[in-house]
Scaffold this motif. Structure first.
Motif, mmCIF file in Angstrom:
data_model
loop_
_atom_site.group_PDB
_atom_site.id
_atom_site.type_symbol
_atom_site.label_atom_id
_atom_site.label_comp_id
_atom_site.label_asym_id
_atom_site.label_seq_id
_atom_site.Cartn_x
_atom_site.Cartn_y
_atom_site.Cartn_z
ATOM 1 N N HIS A 176 0.829 -1.207 0.000
ATOM 2 C CA HIS A 176 0.000 0.000 0.000
ATOM 3 C C HIS A 176 0.865 1.260 0.000
ATOM 4 C CE1 HIS A 176 -3.993 -1.662 0.124
ATOM 5 N NE2 HIS A 176 -3.693 -2.441 1.148
ATOM 6 N N LYS A 177 1.955 1.221 0.755
ATOM 7 C CA LYS A 177 2.853 2.376 0.805
ATOM 8 C C LYS A 177 3.555 2.596 -0.529
ATOM 9 C CE LYS A 177 7.134 3.940 2.999
ATOM 10 N NZ LYS A 177 8.255 3.524 3.885
ATOM 11 N N GLU A 178 4.087 1.506 -1.109
ATOM 12 C CA GLU A 178 4.880 1.616 -2.334
ATOM 13 C C GLU A 178 4.028 1.908 -3.565
ATOM 14 O OE1 GLU A 178 8.237 1.447 -2.797
ATOM 15 O OE2 GLU A 178 8.413 1.504 -0.612
ATOM 16 N N LEU A 179 2.807 1.398 -3.579
ATOM 17 C CA LEU A 179 1.979 1.503 -4.780
ATOM 18 C C LEU A 179 1.066 2.710 -4.772
ATOM 19 C CD1 LEU A 179 1.108 -2.283 -5.045
ATOM 20 C CD2 LEU A 179 2.761 -1.006 -6.425
ATOM 21 N N ASN A 180 0.985 3.386 -3.632
ATOM 22 C CA ASN A 180 0.241 4.650 -3.557
ATOM 23 C C ASN A 180 -1.193 4.512 -4.059
ATOM 24 O OD1 ASN A 180 -0.035 7.376 -2.887
ATOM 25 N ND2 ASN A 180 0.616 8.061 -4.933
ATOM 26 N N GLN A 181 -1.869 3.467 -3.553
ATOM 27 C CA GLN A 181 -3.287 3.239 -3.840
ATOM 28 C C GLN A 181 -3.588 2.875 -5.290
ATOM 29 O OE1 GLN A 181 -5.198 3.170 -1.115
ATOM 30 N NE2 GLN A 181 -3.342 3.748 -0.001
ATOM 31 N N ARG A 182 -2.582 2.461 -6.060
ATOM 32 C CA ARG A 182 -2.840 2.027 -7.438
ATOM 33 C C ARG A 182 -3.706 0.784 -7.438
ATOM 34 N NH1 ARG A 182 2.520 0.924 -10.447
ATOM 35 N NH2 ARG A 182 1.029 0.253 -12.059
ATOM 36 N N LYS A 183 -4.521 0.656 -8.473
ATOM 37 C CA LYS A 183 -5.399 -0.505 -8.637
ATOM 38 C C LYS A 183 -5.147 -1.156 -9.999
ATOM 39 C CE LYS A 183 -7.703 0.052 -4.735
ATOM 40 N NZ LYS A 183 -7.731 -0.965 -3.671
ATOM 41 N N SER A 184 -5.917 -2.181 -10.292
ATOM 42 C CA SER A 184 -5.819 -2.906 -11.565
ATOM 43 C C SER A 184 -4.399 -3.400 -11.829
ATOM 44 C CB SER A 184 -6.300 -2.025 -12.727
ATOM 45 O OG SER A 184 -7.666 -1.733 -12.600
ATOM 46 N N LEU A 185 -3.738 -3.867 -10.782
ATOM 47 C CA LEU A 185 -2.360 -4.317 -10.906
ATOM 48 C C LEU A 185 -2.286 -5.765 -11.373
ATOM 49 C CD1 LEU A 185 -1.082 -2.765 -7.587
ATOM 50 C CD2 LEU A 185 -0.426 -2.014 -9.871
ATOM 51 N N ARG A 186 -1.226 -6.076 -12.106
ATOM 52 C CA ARG A 186 -0.898 -7.445 -12.465
ATOM 53 C C ARG A 186 0.184 -7.911 -11.489
ATOM 54 N NH1 ARG A 186 1.210 -5.922 -18.070
ATOM 55 N NH2 ARG A 186 1.803 -4.164 -16.749
ATOM 56 N N ILE A 187 -0.166 -8.879 -10.658
ATOM 57 C CA ILE A 187 0.711 -9.310 -9.569
ATOM 58 C C ILE A 187 1.058 -10.783 -9.748
ATOM 59 C CG2 ILE A 187 0.941 -9.536 -7.060
ATOM 60 C CD1 ILE A 187 -1.276 -7.405 -6.809
ATOM 61 N N ALA A 188 2.342 -11.102 -9.651
ATOM 62 C CA ALA A 188 2.786 -12.493 -9.667
ATOM 63 C C ALA A 188 3.442 -12.808 -8.330
ATOM 64 C CB ALA A 188 3.773 -12.742 -10.805
ATOM 65 N N SER A 189 3.075 -13.952 -7.763
ATOM 66 C CA SER A 189 3.722 -14.432 -6.549
ATOM 67 C C SER A 189 4.391 -15.757 -6.889
ATOM 68 C CB SER A 189 2.704 -14.617 -5.415
ATOM 69 O OG SER A 189 3.340 -15.070 -4.236
ATOM 70 N N VAL A 190 5.725 -15.774 -6.867
ATOM 71 C CA VAL A 190 6.474 -16.960 -7.274
ATOM 72 C C VAL A 190 6.790 -17.817 -6.046
ATOM 73 C CG1 VAL A 190 7.419 -15.913 -9.349
ATOM 74 C CG2 VAL A 190 8.629 -15.614 -7.186
ATOM 75 N N GLY A 191 6.671 -19.133 -6.215
ATOM 76 C CA GLY A 191 6.857 -20.025 -5.075
ATOM 77 C C GLY A 191 5.842 -19.753 -3.989
ATOM 78 N N CYS A 192 4.596 -19.576 -4.400
ATOM 79 C CA CYS A 192 3.577 -18.976 -3.540
ATOM 80 C C CYS A 192 2.931 -19.932 -2.555
ATOM 81 C CB CYS A 192 2.489 -18.353 -4.399
ATOM 82 S SG CYS A 192 1.663 -19.560 -5.460
ATOM 83 N N GLY A 193 3.021 -21.247 -2.786
ATOM 84 C CA GLY A 193 2.264 -22.166 -1.946
ATOM 85 C C GLY A 193 0.811 -22.210 -2.384
ATOM 86 N N PRO A 194 -0.107 -22.606 -1.494
ATOM 87 C CA PRO A 194 -1.521 -22.754 -1.863
ATOM 88 C C PRO A 194 -2.138 -21.451 -2.363
ATOM 89 C CG PRO A 194 -1.064 -23.824 0.237
ATOM 90 C CD PRO A 194 0.160 -23.038 -0.110
ATOM 91 N N MET A 195 -3.005 -21.574 -3.366
ATOM 92 C CA MET A 195 -3.606 -20.397 -3.990
ATOM 93 C C MET A 195 -4.462 -19.576 -3.021
ATOM 94 S SD MET A 195 -2.389 -20.228 -6.996
ATOM 95 C CE MET A 195 -0.894 -21.113 -6.533
#
Length: 250
Positions: free
Chosen positions: A31-50
């Motif tokens: 939240h701090k780094e993205l400054n309330q941006r939305k509609s983001l494409r986010i990848a979590s690698v080695g994420c474990g259960p969905m």
């Protein structure tokens, strides 16, 4: 991680204080780094259960998505309105270059033999000026059964994590220790186990906790660090957080 542990990982991630506290801290950083941006494409690698990625859905609304990448088929199954899964390894993900605004590598690098190559692959997925957030376990002196069962290759210090980014030819990240409030009792327990020869037991630290009042109190205490991490430098912690925006590619 060991197969019998992987089968229980999804359940642990729903209630255990460590998963919940880490989520609150990473959520605050985003939240701090993205400054309330939305509609983001986010990848979590080695994420474990969905199901462990559902908290990211609000950041993907209304037009983005969350993609979890994990080598274990037991984890990389299922989908939700904004959360999708792919089977793949951090070192060679089956994803397009520059496809994501945010890449999370949460407690993943310690599992791979070539952690610098893993970092380079994570950055390959980022769009120009995208954000990379990395967490890893800290202090080799805390090595114990938890690391063995999770099949970790290593634990890090600030200096060794900086070195990985340097070997990957990436900009120097902002690095902070976290899980600092609970560091003294956790360290004392791990060092005591080593002293009496319990480090080789085939069980994890997670098995010493159960849902209930103590677990809720620990989750709340750990979660308080979301107000401190990346703001107040801590001299120690059970984990490390690294944040970087790699230079835009030519």
């Amino acid at each position: 991680m060991r197969p019998e542990y992987a089968e229980r990982y999804g359940d642990l991630s729903r209630w255990h204080w460590w998963f919940r506290g880490r989520q609150r801290i990473v959520e605050a950083v985003l939240h701090k780094e993205l400054n309330q941006r939305k509609s983001l494409r986010i990848a979590s690698v080695g994420c474990g259960p969905m199901e462990g990625l559902l908290w990211l859905e609000p950041l993907a609304e209304p037009k983005g998505c969350v993609l979890g990448v994990d080598p274990d088929q037991r984890h990389a199954v299922g989908s939700h309105s904004k959360v999708y899964s792919v089977i793949g390894r951090l070192e060679a993900t089956p994803l397009l270059t520059a496809a994501f605004d945010v890449v999370l590598a949460l407690d993943v690098l310690e599992h791979v033999d070539d952690d610098a190559a893993g970092l380079r692959e994570a950055v390959r997925l980022l769009s120009p000026a995208g954000l990379l957030v990395v967490t890893v376990p800290a202090f080799p002196s805390l090595w114990g059964a938890q690391d063995v069962v999770n099949q970790h290759r290593r634990r890090y210090t600030k200096d060794t994590l900086y070195e990985v980014f340097a070997r990957a030819h990436l900009p120097r990240p902002r690095v902070s220790y976290f899980n600092s409030i609970l560091f003294p009792p956790i360290a004392a327990i791990r060092w005591a186990r080593r002293a009496v020869g319990l480090n080789e037991r085939a069980r994890t630290d997670f098995e010493d906790n159960r849902p209930g009042l103590l677990n809720e109190a620990l989750a709340a205490l750990f979660g308080l660090e979301r107000y401190l991490v990346d703001r107040i430098p801590m001299p120690w912690g059970v984990s490390l957080l690294a944040i970087v925006r790699p230079a835009p590619r030519a």
